[in-house]
Enzyme design. Structure first.
Site, PDB file in Angstrom:
ATOM      1  N   VAL A  69      22.799  25.592  50.063  1.00  0.00           N
ATOM      2  CA  VAL A  69      23.536  24.389  50.443  1.00  0.00           C
ATOM      3  C   VAL A  69      22.843  23.762  51.651  1.00  0.00           C
ATOM      4  O   VAL A  69      23.393  23.716  52.747  1.00  0.00           O
ATOM      5  CB  VAL A  69      25.019  24.704  50.757  1.00  0.00           C
TER       6      VAL A  69
ATOM      7  N   GLY B  22      11.488  12.275  60.662  1.00  0.00           N
ATOM      8  CA  GLY B  22      11.989  13.163  59.608  1.00  0.00           C
ATOM      9  C   GLY B  22      11.330  12.931  58.270  1.00  0.00           C
ATOM     10  O   GLY B  22      11.868  13.307  57.232  1.00  0.00           O
TER      11      GLY B  22
ATOM     12  N   LEU C 125      11.744  10.456  39.369  1.00  0.00           N
ATOM     13  CA  LEU C 125      10.866   9.827  38.372  1.00  0.00           C
ATOM     14  C   LEU C 125      10.790  10.721  37.141  1.00  0.00           C
ATOM     15  O   LEU C 125      10.604  11.926  37.275  1.00  0.00           O
ATOM     16  CB  LEU C 125       9.442   9.655  38.924  1.00  0.00           C
TER      17      LEU C 125
ATOM     18  N   GLU D  55       7.807  17.485  56.433  1.00  0.00           N
ATOM     19  CA  GLU D  55       8.487  18.772  56.516  1.00  0.00           C
ATOM     20  C   GLU D  55       8.640  19.124  58.002  1.00  0.00           C
ATOM     21  O   GLU D  55       7.888  18.601  58.838  1.00  0.00           O
ATOM     22  CB  GLU D  55       7.657  19.854  55.815  1.00  0.00           C
TER      23      GLU D  55
ATOM     24  N   ASP E  32       1.898  21.806  48.494  1.00  0.00           N
ATOM     25  CA  ASP E  32       3.081  21.389  47.746  1.00  0.00           C
ATOM     26  C   ASP E  32       2.670  20.423  46.635  1.00  0.00           C
ATOM     27  O   ASP E  32       3.124  20.517  45.490  1.00  0.00           O
ATOM     28  CB  ASP E  32       4.063  20.720  48.717  1.00  0.00           C
TER      29      ASP E  32
ATOM     30  N   LYS F 225       2.883  20.844  42.420  1.00  0.00           N
ATOM     31  CA  LYS F 225       3.400  19.870  41.452  1.00  0.00           C
ATOM     32  C   LYS F 225       2.356  19.593  40.362  1.00  0.00           C
ATOM     33  O   LYS F 225       2.696  19.490  39.188  1.00  0.00           O
ATOM     34  CB  LYS F 225       3.770  18.570  42.160  1.00  0.00           C
TER      35      LYS F 225
ATOM     36  N   THR G  99      17.280  26.493  46.392  1.00  0.00           N
ATOM     37  CA  THR G  99      16.436  27.107  47.412  1.00  0.00           C
ATOM     38  C   THR G  99      14.967  26.814  47.101  1.00  0.00           C
ATOM     39  O   THR G  99      14.640  26.147  46.110  1.00  0.00           O
ATOM     40  CB  THR G  99      16.610  28.640  47.428  1.00  0.00           C
TER      41      THR G  99
END
Lengths: 368, 368
Positions: free
Chosen positions: B12, B209, B153, B212, B223, B227, B95
């Site tokens: 959460v 912000g 997307l 990361e 990252d 993908k 997570t």
């Protein structure tokens, strides 16, 4: 995925043929039990609905004694036949027939799912639209019509996802005609102006098979307006079709009364050059503003304003860069700063057939 | 859609909270019966799995005596609890935990469907990927991970549709990091060069912000490479993850040994300006070629060549126009002349949550 689906196909033209070819290549195809074209219908024999029609060899199968040969069936007869199949039935409508579209509620209420690129049922009276989706719920059947808009671009599914997850659509702008995208993009490239003559571009596109057989069916903007109507409804605007908003026709007013037959086409093509000055005026006006001329549809949700027509767009913008591609940009509450953009090379039989096939696979996935 | 689904949510944080907020607003939400965060787990009481956890008021519900309070459960206990629910169970993993991802096959084989933005299970060893999808088939469960790539997307669904309908992917080019899209688009706008300092852009983006918490997690390209790995697998290339192809890190080699803690971040940020000349050299080289510098990933299928890094792209191209948006262009056998393009404002909690919600609605649609 088990092969327990029963498929009927109506219409074997360009899209239908490409669709059958793709259908013949998927790993677990449904049983093809009904194939209708013009005045002939081929059926798998009752009561077993077997043997089914060989997908890759349906033309030879016409000579096959094991299959039933009939004339053209009316929607009630087709519904009767498919609803009694021993598994979930799906009807693929490859026509652009309004009458057949009017029978969708009949099929859906009997549990027959519909997959189609036929825009007629989704862009006419809002009553039919509502009836179609209510009947689908009643009959526990599905209706997928992704490729009524944007070829295989995931236009409708993306908009439905946005709405279903609680986003609010603010505005939509798009080029939903590959033909008009090509004509305008060639007439006035995004990089600068050109000396191209409008009427000869139309003539060349027609000869290259890049327009409808009657190019006026592209130029009047009506097909584009039908797609925009479908988009408007998917995002929750209950409009009654293209009659309700301005659609700018690129057919000169003086030529609109020509007959819609072959003679009318020839006369239109031969008289169009005399009106090139009109498009040139629009192009010159865009040049003066340092803009580019495009044929664009837009929806502004807060004001419920919908329109289709020529528009001056910014140089360097995605719209200015289009030469034949379709395009959609969407601003929403969540996509408020930069829009969501979908873009891709227009329609064409193979691409539309692919959209159909993707829809069929989804329907089978959900009905399994 | 009947309300007979049983939902577990793990995690959460930003995405999880936005997801719960959206979940509270859909017309027929599933029963939320498990909610786990850090070391606490909230469960609906057995044997009825009722009352469920109130979706919009779960924080107050922690005080609710009717619910079961537990410490952190291991995947076996979670699977045990969800598999015994009186209807289809779905687990949402919010997570980025590799250990939890390793348990997906366990859940799936017991019929628990998975919806997740967690990339770890799909971009590591190919063995886990295969195990996940085999287990889903065995357990007749679904695994949807649309928002591991491209936010909302429709990247993966569109690629899956292309492959499923028999198209052949030829090449893919994309910008799959909203943060790097923003940094490069600001550092070198498509319209021309700028005098922006790379290190101060990174610093500003971090304060706003838009990176990361540790900006190195964006700058190392990992990252993004995860993908691209997922995309490669979806189109049929069985690669073993980002170790198998070149990934250009934008972290200066001299700074790569700094610790990954808070102190390391501060030291990195304070030393980065000394390396601005490196990015300036790359920018100057692009200017000399009349090109624009972007951080791009690409897959060339025939040669199985995959790479991620800085690239000089044409001025006026869609890639040159990006400032913060993610982007994907795909050439296929069918989309051979003009590519299929998807573009949209990156990730962010609310957008990712929307992708999750769209996946959840699809899973419920298919399991009904």
């Amino acid at each position: 995925m088990p092969n327990n689906f029963y498929l009927g196909i109506i219409g074997v033209g360009g899209v239908g043929n490409a669709f059958l070819e793709q259908l013949g290549k998927i790993p677990f195809p449904p049983s093809l039990v009904l194939l209708a074209r013009s005045s002939r219908t081929l059926l798998a024999p009752l009561p077993e609905y077997s043997p089914s029609i060989p997908i890759s060899k349906w033309e030879q199968a016409i000579q096959n004694d094991f299959l039933i040969q009939r004339g053209s069936l009316d929607p009630h007869e087709i519904a009767e036949y498919l609803a009694a199949a021993p598994g979930p039935a799906i009807l693929v409508d490859n026509t652009s027939d309004l009458e057949l579209a009017r029978a969708y509620p009949l099929f859906l209420r009997r549990g027959i799912s519909i997959v189609t690129p036929n825009k007629k049922g989704f862009s006419g009276e809002i009553g039919l639209w509502n009836d179609i989706f209510t009947s689908a719920t009643e009959g526990n059947a599905l209706v997928y019509h992704q490729c009524t808009v944007g070829g295989t671009l995931p236009v409708l599914s993306t908009l439905r996802d946005l709405v279903a997850t609680g986003d609010q659509i603010i505005s939509i702008e798009g080029v939903l005609s590959g033909t008009l995208s090509l004509l305008l993009g060639t007439y006035m490239p995004g990089s600068g102006d050109s000396k191209a003559k409008w009427s000869s571009l139309v003539s060349h596109a027609r000869e290259a098979g890049e327009t409808e057989p009657d190019p006026r069916d592209d130029l009047n903007g009506l097909d584009f307006a039908r797609k925009l109507t479908i988009i408007a409804r998917v995002i929750g605007l209950d409009i009654n079709g293209p009659d309700e908003f301005p659609v700018e026709s690129l057919i000169p007013a003086e030529l609109r009364s020509l007959p819609s037959n072959g003679k009318g086409i020839e006369q239109f093509m031969s008289e169009l050059p005399a009106f090139d000055f009109r498009m040139d005026e629009a192009r010159d006006a865009a040049i003066k503003q340092d803009k580019v001329l495009r044929y664009v549809g837009s929806i502004d949700v807060p004001t419920r304003s919908i329109k289709v027509g020529l528009k001056q767009v910014d140089k360097g913008s995605p719209l200015a860069g289009l030469v034949g591609s379709q395009f959609l940009s969407v601003y929403t509450k969540r996509y408020s700063e930069t829009p969501l953009i979908l873009q891709g090379g227009g329609g064409g039989g193979e691409i539309t057939a692919m959209g159909l096939m993707a829809d069929l696979l989804k329907v089978m996935g959900r009905l399994r």
